[in-house]
Design an enzyme around this catalytic site. Structure first.
Site, PDB file in Angstrom:
ATOM      1  N   ASP A 280      23.277  65.125 -23.246  1.00 23.15           N
ATOM      2  CA  ASP A 280      24.786  65.664 -23.072  1.00 23.15           C
ATOM      3  C   ASP A 280      24.423  66.685 -22.223  1.00 23.15           C
ATOM      4  O   ASP A 280      26.063  66.002 -21.185  1.00 23.15           O
ATOM      5  CB  ASP A 280      24.680  66.533 -24.170  1.00 23.15           C
ATOM      6  CG  ASP A 280      25.067  66.689 -25.701  1.00 23.15           C
ATOM      7  OD1 ASP A 280      25.349  65.326 -26.241  1.00 23.15           O
ATOM      8  OD2 ASP A 280      25.154  67.701 -26.473  1.00 23.15           O
TER       9      ASP A 280
ATOM     10  N   ASP B   8      12.151  70.391 -17.970  1.00 19.33           N
ATOM     11  CA  ASP B   8      12.567  71.700 -18.098  1.00 19.33           C
ATOM     12  C   ASP B   8      13.262  71.491 -16.057  1.00 19.33           C
ATOM     13  O   ASP B   8      14.605  71.806 -16.675  1.00 19.33           O
ATOM     14  CB  ASP B   8      11.336  72.373 -17.649  1.00 19.33           C
ATOM     15  CG  ASP B   8      10.244  72.883 -17.054  1.00 19.33           C
ATOM     16  OD1 ASP B   8      10.111  71.765 -16.946  1.00 19.33           O
ATOM     17  OD2 ASP B   8       9.501  73.582 -17.413  1.00 19.33           O
TER      18      ASP B   8
ATOM     19  N   TYR C 268      11.649  63.212 -33.938  1.00 16.22           N
ATOM     20  CA  TYR C 268      11.905  63.136 -35.015  1.00 16.22           C
ATOM     21  C   TYR C 268      11.633  62.445 -36.181  1.00 16.22           C
ATOM     22  O   TYR C 268      11.800  62.237 -37.275  1.00 16.22           O
ATOM     23  CB  TYR C 268      13.391  62.230 -34.730  1.00 16.22           C
ATOM     24  CG  TYR C 268      14.442  63.017 -33.387  1.00 16.22           C
ATOM     25  CD1 TYR C 268      14.609  63.700 -32.658  1.00 16.22           C
ATOM     26  CD2 TYR C 268      16.215  62.623 -33.612  1.00 16.22           C
ATOM     27  CE1 TYR C 268      14.936  64.523 -32.197  1.00 16.22           C
ATOM     28  CE2 TYR C 268      16.691  63.495 -33.218  1.00 16.22           C
ATOM     29  CZ  TYR C 268      16.961  64.163 -31.953  1.00 16.22           C
ATOM     30  OH  TYR C 268      17.603  64.678 -32.044  1.00 16.22           O
TER      31      TYR C 268
ATOM     32  N   ASP D 195      17.614  63.308 -26.087  1.00 15.29           N
ATOM     33  CA  ASP D 195      18.806  63.367 -27.187  1.00 15.29           C
ATOM     34  C   ASP D 195      19.660  64.488 -25.711  1.00 15.29           C
ATOM     35  O   ASP D 195      20.800  64.611 -25.717  1.00 15.29           O
ATOM     36  CB  ASP D 195      19.016  63.451 -28.234  1.00 15.29           C
ATOM     37  CG  ASP D 195      19.759  65.242 -29.070  1.00 15.29           C
ATOM     38  OD1 ASP D 195      21.236  64.493 -29.098  1.00 15.29           O
ATOM     39  OD2 ASP D 195      19.616  66.438 -29.412  1.00 15.29           O
TER      40      ASP D 195
ATOM     41  N   LYS E 276       6.894  66.370 -21.378  1.00 14.09           N
ATOM     42  CA  LYS E 276       6.677  67.568 -20.775  1.00 14.09           C
ATOM     43  C   LYS E 276       4.799  67.946 -21.535  1.00 14.09           C
ATOM     44  O   LYS E 276       4.101  68.380 -21.933  1.00 14.09           O
ATOM     45  CB  LYS E 276       6.817  68.547 -21.836  1.00 14.09           C
ATOM     46  CG  LYS E 276       6.855  70.189 -22.019  1.00 14.09           C
ATOM     47  CD  LYS E 276       7.500  70.788 -20.793  1.00 14.09           C
ATOM     48  CE  LYS E 276       6.732  72.024 -20.859  1.00 14.09           C
ATOM     49  NZ  LYS E 276       7.219  72.724 -18.949  1.00 14.09           N
TER      50      LYS E 276
HETATM   51  C1  IPM Z   1      22.931  62.157 -31.261  1.00 14.74           C
HETATM   52  C2  IPM Z   1      23.051  63.325 -31.421  1.00 14.74           C
HETATM   53  C3  IPM Z   1      21.778  63.144 -32.808  1.00 14.74           C
HETATM   54  C4  IPM Z   1      20.809  63.296 -32.423  1.00 14.74           C
HETATM   55  C5  IPM Z   1      21.438  64.449 -34.598  1.00 14.74           C
HETATM   56  C6  IPM Z   1      23.418  64.090 -34.433  1.00 14.74           C
HETATM   57  C7  IPM Z   1      20.419  64.301 -35.104  1.00 14.74           C
HETATM   58  O1  IPM Z   1      22.359  64.663 -31.667  1.00 14.74           O
HETATM   59  O2  IPM Z   1      23.567  61.100 -31.356  1.00 14.74           O
HETATM   60  O3  IPM Z   1      22.924  62.594 -29.816  1.00 14.74           O
HETATM   61  O4  IPM Z   1      20.263  63.988 -31.710  1.00 14.74           O
HETATM   62  O5  IPM Z   1      20.261  61.895 -32.121  1.00 14.74           O
HETATM   63 MN    MN Z   2      22.967  64.619 -29.221  1.00 10.93          MN
END
Ligand code: IPM
Ligand code: MN
Ligand code: NAD
Length: 353
Positions: free
Chosen positions: A247, A219, A136, A243, A186
């Protein structure tokens, strides 16, 4: 004592979940005998569309006065995401040196995982995500736009300080939890940054003889988050990998609407920021059905960060009790038809009871 909390509700469902959760934080603080004052900053894409900036020039200076920040979400279908996120969320994480991002994934009793055969308590891990650099880093650029040979360069930046502090924080957490740390990289393809990361894990690991270290490639790790999530305890990963993995962690434990996070400046020089893992969810914004629980749990994390253990536990326990109760209201992401407000009213009763 009264804390100063800055709130940035942001875009989409951000204001819905922040407005829903704040009265519950007041309830928990009252019960624990402390107060807090909130200053609301209506920064976000509406402001950008009106004034050309997501926040004012002195935005960080204003936030710096607070003890902690509660953020909803940022992102709007009418403005490119890289503009909105680089105008608000990412500058706060970086400008306040919030290098340690903690994201727990817990499968609560009463929540159905999309994975077969899992019950409440079976999944319980926390991801430590590096939060200010790595993939990032805002290092790179685009050249020769409008020509056939246009080019984009995006460099990853891994500093010893940034890598060591997230790795150390993760080892500390593992030592206090089950003593298992999984480092996800990775290194087979990215022979500079990720091998550097592995070296630092090995170095810091020498100080934590009691922690068992597992190393996975991202992966395979993505597969294992689904195949064997019950085996993870503490996971440490770079900014981008953390990140993505969180999810997956959110959905295997039921919903994006249940996943909280803390963006922590470990030195305490700046306020830390607490926010749900999810985004502004434009697909459900304005319908009053966003799940507020990720934000409530993020509030629990910020009370814990402020040292207010009892208020933190009250919020966490109220959520746990609610989702375990088959008669309690649930928003559609959890298979119910309740509204955000229904969930909050029920939680308020539980906090008072
Ligand atoms: C998160 C989000 C952010 C990230 C985005 C919106 C920049 O996906 O907080 O998980 O990647 O950090
Ligand atoms: Mn995110
Ligand atoms: P998202 O997290 O907003 O939504 C993904 C899915 O999860 C959607 O189906 C959404 O309806 C659902 N969902 C998310 N939160 C929910 C909740 N509380 N209750 C019920 N359902 C919920 O991810 P996206 O769709 O990829 O991104 C939407 C926007 O949010 C984009 O602009 C993106 O850049 C931004 N974003 C911001 C943040 C942040 O501010 N921290 C995080 C992720 C994405």
């Amino acid at each position: 004592m009264a804390y100063e909390i800055a709130t940035i509700p942001g875009d989409g469902i951000g204001p819905e979940v922040v407005d829903a959760a704040l009265p519950l934080f007041e309830e928990a603080a009252d019960a624990a005998g402390f107060g807090f004052e909130t200053t609301r900053y209506d920064w976000g894409t509406e402001r950008y569309l009106d004034d050309g900036a997501m926040m004012p020039d002195d935005g960080l200076d204003r936030l710096a006065e607070s003890d902690a920040i509660l953020l909803g979400a940022v992102g709007h279908p009418e403005v490119p995401d890289h503009v909105t996120l680089h105008g608000l969320l990412l500058p706060i994480r970086k400008g306040f040196d919030q290098g340690v991002c903690k994201r727990p994934s817990v499968l609560f009793d009463g929540i159905e995982s999309p994975l077969r055969g899992y019950e409440g308590g079976d999944i319980d891990f926390v991801v430590y995500r590096e939060n200010t650099e790595g993939e990032y880093a805002d290092v790179g650029g685009r050249e020769h736009r409008g020509f056939g040979n246009d080019v984009a360069i995006q460099s990853g930046v891994f500093t010893r300080e940034g890598t060591e502090r997230i790795v150390r924080a993760a080892f500390e957490a593992a030592a206090e939890r089950e003593g298992r740390l999984t480092s996800i990289t990775k290194s087979n393809a990215q022979a500079h940054s990720m091998v550097f990361w592995d070296d630092i894990v090995a170095e810091v690991g020498e100080e934590y003889a009691g922690v068992e270290v597992e190393r996975l490639l991202v992966d395979a790790a993505s597969m294992d988050f689904i195949r064997r999530p019950e085996e993870f305890d503490v996971v440490v990963a770079s900014n981008l990998f953390g990140d993505i993995l969180t999810d997956i962690g959110a959905i295997v434990t039921g919903s994006m609407g249940l996943a909280p996070s803390a963006n922590v400046d470990p030195d305490g020089d700046y306020p830390s920021m607490f926010e749900p893992v999810h985004g502004s969810a434009p697909d459900i914004a304005g319908q009053g059905v966003a799940n507020p629980l990720a934000t409530v749990l993020s509030g629990s994390m910020f009370f814990e960060h402020l040292g207010e253990r009892s208020a933190a536990d009250d919020l966490w326990d109220a959520v746990e009790a609610q989702v375990a109760d088959p008669d309690a209201p649930r928003t559609p992401d959890l298979g119910g038809d309740a509204t955000t407000e229904d969930v909050v009213s029920d939680l308020r009763k539980r906090l008072r009871g």
